[in-house]
Design an enzyme around this catalytic site. Structure first.
Site, short mmCIF file in Angstrom:
data_model
loop_
_atom_site.label_atom_id
_atom_site.label_comp_id
_atom_site.label_asym_id
_atom_site.label_seq_id
_atom_site.Cartn_x
_atom_site.Cartn_y
_atom_site.Cartn_z
N TYR A 55 11.38 99.89 40.11
CA TYR A 55 12.73 100.14 39.61
C TYR A 55 13.20 98.86 38.93
O TYR A 55 12.41 98.17 38.31
CB TYR A 55 13.60 100.59 40.79
CG TYR A 55 15.00 101.04 40.47
CD1 TYR A 55 15.26 101.90 39.40
CD2 TYR A 55 16.07 100.62 41.25
CE1 TYR A 55 16.55 102.31 39.11
CE2 TYR A 55 17.36 101.03 40.98
CZ TYR A 55 17.61 101.87 39.91
OH TYR A 55 18.89 102.28 39.63
N LYS A 126 14.18 106.58 38.20
CA LYS A 126 15.30 107.06 39.02
C LYS A 126 14.83 108.13 40.00
O LYS A 126 15.24 108.14 41.17
CB LYS A 126 16.40 107.61 38.12
CG LYS A 126 17.19 106.57 37.36
CD LYS A 126 18.16 105.85 38.26
CE LYS A 126 19.00 104.85 37.45
NZ LYS A 126 20.02 104.19 38.27
#
Length: 515
Positions: A55, A126
């Site tokens: 991420y 995500k």
């Protein structure tokens, strides 16, 4: 024959041999393509180490190199030239198979701007976090990229660029295309939870305002960023002992994230008893043109309520310039300074010391991502203020040691809020994302901090925090009557029943009689 634990050891060794963070990201994504169960089990076992790789901040670097490092497609591209075939494309999925969609047009990815079709990487990242932190079934989520062209000249000239090689379409064409896409999604997946991700500042707010009352939708850059910053601020206020309504808030970087944070703080001030105008008077917003004032032409509608009177700066020293951060700090004496500008080093020593000269416990949040775009480092802020500042950051930083004492640095990571929000919504099948549901998520996040010296929980606590947020959100949705699933069982059991675990399912032979 190997157990999952044995495979984990080999995978971690292979991961550790990668040369740098980008190669580690590529390795993990390749594993995602080949063995989904092993992938999620690996990053769950090493969440503190691997979260920044899969991420932020490494995801931004991976997106910049997406076309060069392309291995295998994941997700859907809805390209403008295929605008007459949107329904046909979505028909490849069954309406009952998808609970959650992350949608992007990639105009404003993290702090790196327009990344065109490469932006599918942020939608994928995500969804990985949704599964990692909240246990949402990875096979029931869909990353979608709306390819409307790109204004990034490097991509347009790159022979390996995978997207539609065209400048971004006009505003009228764009909004008509988005409407076509949203209508097709609503028709195909009427119960889906849709997250808007990394749209440009004007379009992001416009889409949320237009569609939030007609479907279950949420913008992480506006609402998620605001909720996490608000949770950190609530805990900072417990340390300072000063009510929020007594603070002066300076937001440096009045874009999607900055205004989203301002909106959350403003709403909290209203709850504490200030009227609307009095609450707005506690804010000062700055963008590329400087202090946002009422005499501007074509001011963005979401900034307009925060605009200061154009005559206010007339009282400043003639040498002071309202376009310079230092001069604004010198004149308004903020007690809370929030950075979402992506201007590296903007909170320099003079700015921080000028602020700290007028407040005992300055609250300073340099929230820009990635690390190279942060307004300041926590180490500098703590040293410059002699340990008085309360700091939260957008990127991961280590705790700071100063004069023999350790000062915790919390990361305002949206992963602390959106996975739990999604888990609660999916569990109760909420029809809308209400203000009350966002408030419930924010308060639960703030209360999840067991260490009272920290402003937010640590990344290692993400799974527990997400589950608790999911319960709080589902309970609030049921209370407000926006949940289609209102179980007789308690809400905790409902949420737990929707958590997917990365384990191998046992295979058993079937005795099928011969014909």
């Amino acid at each position: 024959m190997e157990t999952l634990d044995e495979q984990l050891q080999r995978a971690y060794q292979q991961y550790s041999l990668q040369a740098d963070d980008l190669q580690k990201n590529i390795f993990l994504n390749n594993l995602y393509h080949t063995n989904e169960t092993l992938f999620f089990r690996l990053i769950r076992e090493h969440i503190q180490e691997m979260m920044p790789i899969i991420y932020t901040p490494t995801a931004g670097l991976a997106i910049q190199h997406y076309s060069d490092e392309f291995r295998k497609p994941r997700g859907i591209y809805l390209s403008y030239p295929e605008r007459d075939h949107i329904n046909e494309i979505l028909d490849h999925w069954d309406a009952n198979d998808i609970n959650l969609i992350v949608l992007t047009d990639s105009e404003q990815i993290l702090g790196i701007g327009d990344q065109g079709a490469n932006g599918i990487g942020i939608s994928v990242a995500k969804l990985v976090v949704y599964t990692l932190c909240a246990g949402i079934n990875p096979r029931r989520m869909l990353p979608i990229m709306i390819d409307v062209g790109t204004n990034n000249p490097q991509l347009l000239e790159d022979p390996f660029y995978l997207g539609w090689r065209h400048h971004r379409i006009s505003s009228a064409e764009y909004h008509q295309f988005v409407e076509t896409v949203i209508n097709a999604i609503k028709e195909k997946f009427p119960q889906v939870f849709l997250q808007w991700e990394d749209f440009g500042k004007k379009n992001a707010r416009c889409h949320l305002d237009r569609y939030q009352d007609s479907m279950c939708t949420f913008n992480d850059d506006i609402q998620g960023t605001g909720a996490v910053a608000m949770a950190a601020l609530l805990n900072a206020l417990k340390i300072t002992g000063t009510p929020l309504s007594h603070h002066r808030v300076l937001v440096y970087g009045a874009g999607t994230a900055g205004c989203g944070i301002a909106d959350q703080i403003w709403e909290q001030m209203i709850k504490e008893g200030l009227n609307h105008q009095k609450a707005y008077s506690r804010f000062y917003l700055m963008d590329r043109q400087g202090l946002v004032t009422s005499n501007r032409e074509n001011i963005d509608y979401f900034k307009a309520p925060y605009a200061r009177s154009s005559s206010e700066t007339d009282e400043w020293d003639r040498a002071d310039d309202p376009t310079r951060l230092l001069d604004v700090v010198r004149n308004i004496h903020p007690t809370i300074l929030i950075g979402t500008s992506t201007v590296h080093g903007a909170f320099n020593r003079e700015v921080v010391n000028t602020m700290a000269a007028h407040v005992e416990r300055p609250i300073i949040f340099p929230l820009s991502n990635p690390l190279t775009l942060a307004e300041a480092t926590p180490d500098d802020i703590i040293h410059w203020t002699q340990g008085r500042a309360l700091v939260a950051t957008g990127s991961p930083f280590s705790d700071v040691e100063f004069q023999g004492k350790f000062y915790p640095v919390s990361q305002c990571n949206n992963a602390l809020i959106f996975p739990g929000l999604g888990l609660g919504i999916i569990s109760c099948q909420a029809e809308r994302v209400s203000a009350g549901m966002m408030d419930a998520a924010t308060l639960e996040l703030a209360n999840s901090t067991t260490d009272k010296t920290r402003l937010l929980p640590e990344i290692s606590q993400l799974q527990e925090v997400s589950k608790n947020i999911g319960v709080a959100v589902a309970r609030q949705a049921i209370l407000e009557g926006v949940a289609l699933n209102r179980p007789d069982q308690n809400v905790e059991n409902l949420v737990e029943s929707n958590i997917w675990e990365p384990v191998y399912m046992p295979y058993q032979p079937l005795n099928i009689p011969a014909k």
